[in-house]
Design an enzyme around this catalytic site. Sequence first.
Site, PDB file in Angstrom:
ATOM      1  N   ASP A   1       1.807  -3.544   2.697  1.00  0.00           N
ATOM      2  CA  ASP A   1       0.400  -3.582   2.321  1.00  0.00           C
ATOM      3  C   ASP A   1       0.064  -2.179   1.869  1.00  0.00           C
ATOM      4  OD1 ASP A   1      -2.066  -4.906   1.916  1.00  0.00           O
ATOM      5  OD2 ASP A   1      -2.880  -3.939   3.691  1.00  0.00           O
TER       6      ASP A   1
ATOM      7  N   ARG B   1       7.088  -9.061  -8.759  1.00  0.00           N
ATOM      8  CA  ARG B   1       8.450  -8.710  -9.154  1.00  0.00           C
ATOM      9  C   ARG B   1       8.646  -7.200  -9.258  1.00  0.00           C
ATOM     10  NH1 ARG B   1      12.417 -12.458  -8.343  1.00  0.00           N
ATOM     11  NH2 ARG B   1      11.414 -14.503  -8.431  1.00  0.00           N
TER      12      ARG B   1
END
EC number: 3.6.1.66
Length: 204
Positions: free
Chosen positions: A73, A11
Site C-alpha cells: 500500500d 502490471r
Amino acid sequence: MSPLLVASRNRKKLAELRRVLDAAGVTGLTLVSLDDVAPFEEAPETGAVFEENALAKARDAFAATGLASVADDSGLEVAALNGMPGVLSARWSGRHGDDAANTALLLAQLRDVPDERRAASFVSACALVSASGEVVVRGEWPGRIAREPRGDGGFGYDPVFVPDDAAGRTAAQLSPAEKDAVSHRGRALRLLVPALETLARARG
C-alpha cells in the site's frame, strides 16, 4: 519454481518487483498477479496507515489461495496538507485510480503554497505473508510537489513529484532502472529481499 502471488492487478508493480528480484539475484520464484488466480473477495482498504492495508491485502490473498503473497500500500504524504492524501492517495478526488483527477486536485490544493513549503514524501509499505509467517517493511522517498506535471513515465502522482535525489526531474521523467534504485517501493521491496530469498530456498 515456486509461485509468489503479488496481490495486485497493476502490471507495473509486478514488473517492478521482478526487476528488484533480478537485480538482487533472487531465483526460484515465479511471480503471478490477482489476474492469474481464481477470484476471491478482496477486503476494502480501511487501515489508517499503509502497513495495515498492505498486511490485510497479503493476508487475504494467502488465505484465499494458499500461495505466499506480497502486497503493498503506497501513497503520497504532503507536509502542507498535514500528511494527506496518505492512505487516500488513490481515491483523493473521489474516483479510485483516476490519476489525472487526483493530480489535478492536489495541484489545485497547493496552488498558493510557496515552493519552500511543498515538501512531500512517497511512502510504500510492503507485506509478505506465507506459511512461514509475516514480514512488513516500509520505504520512503522524500521530495517536493512541482507546479505542473512533467514526464510520461510511471503512474499516479509521478509527474508532479520531484525527488530530492533526481536533479530536478520528476519521478515520471526517470527511467525504470533509475526509479527502482531510489523509489519508495524499490526501497521497501529491497528490504523484503532477505525474506524472499529465504522463501525461495525453502521451496527450492
